[in-house]
Scaffold this active site. Sequence first.
Site, PDB file in Angstrom:
ATOM      1  N   GLU A   1      -1.857   6.069  -0.698  1.00 15.89           N
ATOM      2  CA  GLU A   1      -3.487   6.035  -0.292  1.00 15.89           C
ATOM      3  C   GLU A   1      -3.396   7.532   0.471  1.00 15.89           C
ATOM      4  O   GLU A   1      -4.239   8.242  -0.044  1.00 15.89           O
ATOM      5  CB  GLU A   1      -3.616   5.042   0.617  1.00 15.89           C
ATOM      6  CG  GLU A   1      -5.098   4.882   1.066  1.00 15.89           C
ATOM      7  CD  GLU A   1      -5.540   3.633   1.956  1.00 15.89           C
ATOM      8  OE1 GLU A   1      -4.568   3.136   2.662  1.00 15.89           O
ATOM      9  OE2 GLU A   1      -6.704   3.444   2.042  1.00 15.89           O
TER      10      GLU A   1
ATOM     11  N   ASP B   1     -11.226  -3.417  -1.430  1.00 16.21           N
ATOM     12  CA  ASP B   1     -10.429  -3.107  -0.337  1.00 16.21           C
ATOM     13  C   ASP B   1     -11.114  -3.728   0.999  1.00 16.21           C
ATOM     14  O   ASP B   1     -10.591  -4.849   1.212  1.00 16.21           O
ATOM     15  CB  ASP B   1     -10.488  -1.670  -0.033  1.00 16.21           C
ATOM     16  CG  ASP B   1      -9.107  -1.054   0.680  1.00 16.21           C
ATOM     17  OD1 ASP B   1      -8.475  -2.307   1.042  1.00 16.21           O
ATOM     18  OD2 ASP B   1      -9.052   0.070   0.820  1.00 16.21           O
ATOM     19  N   ASP B   2     -12.163  -3.104   1.605  1.00 21.32           N
ATOM     20  CA  ASP B   2     -12.535  -3.637   2.703  1.00 21.32           C
ATOM     21  C   ASP B   2     -14.362  -3.426   2.263  1.00 21.32           C
ATOM     22  O   ASP B   2     -14.950  -2.703   2.962  1.00 21.32           O
ATOM     23  CB  ASP B   2     -12.303  -3.040   3.875  1.00 21.32           C
ATOM     24  CG  ASP B   2     -10.949  -3.007   4.181  1.00 21.32           C
ATOM     25  OD1 ASP B   2     -10.300  -4.201   4.650  1.00 21.32           O
ATOM     26  OD2 ASP B   2     -10.113  -1.993   3.786  1.00 21.32           O
TER      27      ASP B   2
ATOM     28  N   HIS C   1       0.635  -1.073  -0.016  1.00 23.69           N
ATOM     29  CA  HIS C   1      -0.040  -0.004   0.114  1.00 23.69           C
ATOM     30  C   HIS C   1       0.877   1.350  -0.050  1.00 23.69           C
ATOM     31  O   HIS C   1       1.901   1.343   0.911  1.00 23.69           O
ATOM     32  CB  HIS C   1      -0.794   0.052   1.233  1.00 23.69           C
ATOM     33  CG  HIS C   1      -1.991  -0.848   1.177  1.00 23.69           C
ATOM     34  ND1 HIS C   1      -1.943  -2.317   1.032  1.00 23.69           N
ATOM     35  CD2 HIS C   1      -3.368  -0.845   1.591  1.00 23.69           C
ATOM     36  CE1 HIS C   1      -3.100  -2.856   1.171  1.00 23.69           C
ATOM     37  NE2 HIS C   1      -4.060  -2.023   1.430  1.00 23.69           N
TER      38      HIS C   1
END
Length: 332
Positions: free
Chosen positions: A201, A279-280, A198
């Site tokens: 972001e 993602d989530d 990551h």
Amino acid sequence: MPVVTRDWLNKLPKVELHLHLEGSLEPELMFSLARRNHIELPFATVEQIRRAYRFSNLQDFLDIYYQGANVLQEEQDFYDLTWAYLEKCRQQNVIHVEPFFDPQTHTERGISLATVINGISRALTDGESRLGITSKLIMCFLRHLSEASACDILAQSKPFRDRIIGVGLDSSEQGNPPEKFSRVFAKARELGLLTVAHAGEEGPAEYIWTAINDLKVSRIDHGVRAMDDPKLMAYLVATRMPLTVCPLSNIKLHVFDDMSQHNILDMLAQGVCVTVNSDDPAYFGGYMTDNFVALAQAFDMGKDQARQLVRNSIEASFADESRKRTMRALLV
Ligand code: ADE
Ligand code: ZN
């Protein structure tokens, strides 16, 4: 009206490269696992949980996400979590997945790595045989913890080497730059593992450069801050370094104010290998189709753009060449 319909987007074969299994824990499953494992939740109802999912930034979300993961205790819990995600994939025509898991979130609570990996990988194996969904599993290090802790997990994972394609880096980005993990990523590469991280972001474009140069990643997770740096943009276009972008996540965590401000289609037009991911999804309001629909609603996204986004995911995936060929042929 969007140019492409939800139905068309749902039928479009899709590939997911940025999905945290712990982030696919729906409130209903959280409740049933809490009951099964005799764990008290700080919420009385599913609605109360959903109402708590309002985040002002990444850290705000992570605090709730790590708390939710406490209900995962037994191998069967990890199986059920993974299987529930694969069922969503089947419903939304996601044909290949490369999910992340966060081992330290569980080992720090006294759950063995074997419990975690055996549960997840058994479900992934069943996903391929029963649903035809192929997969590659990625083990993420938590960047708010030390490099020594990441090294320890990497050492513990050696007996499971055949179940894992690569390592990643997630959790609190700002103040935890990729280079903090240079040595453990070098060790992972020596073991033959691929690397992703990551970067960009919430953190600056500089973190994308160090993920590329120090961690030698094959893909950048998120990477939307790349547009702050024209030299980096030129590099991404020239090398086809993939970005696993997560539109709904970026809105929920206020990386962009509004979907109409999102830069994914702009980057696509500039020739960056951008991909769409969830993602989530249990926390951010949608799985793969929902992310594509959100883009279609915010922009006049056409079928060609949607297909190109999936083609990019196939190109960026760790599937072998023959699987890639099969997947490309499904994109009519
Ligand atoms: N862990 C789970 N989701 C994440 C995200 N969007 N960024 C960083 N770490 C995460
Ligand atoms: Zn993520």
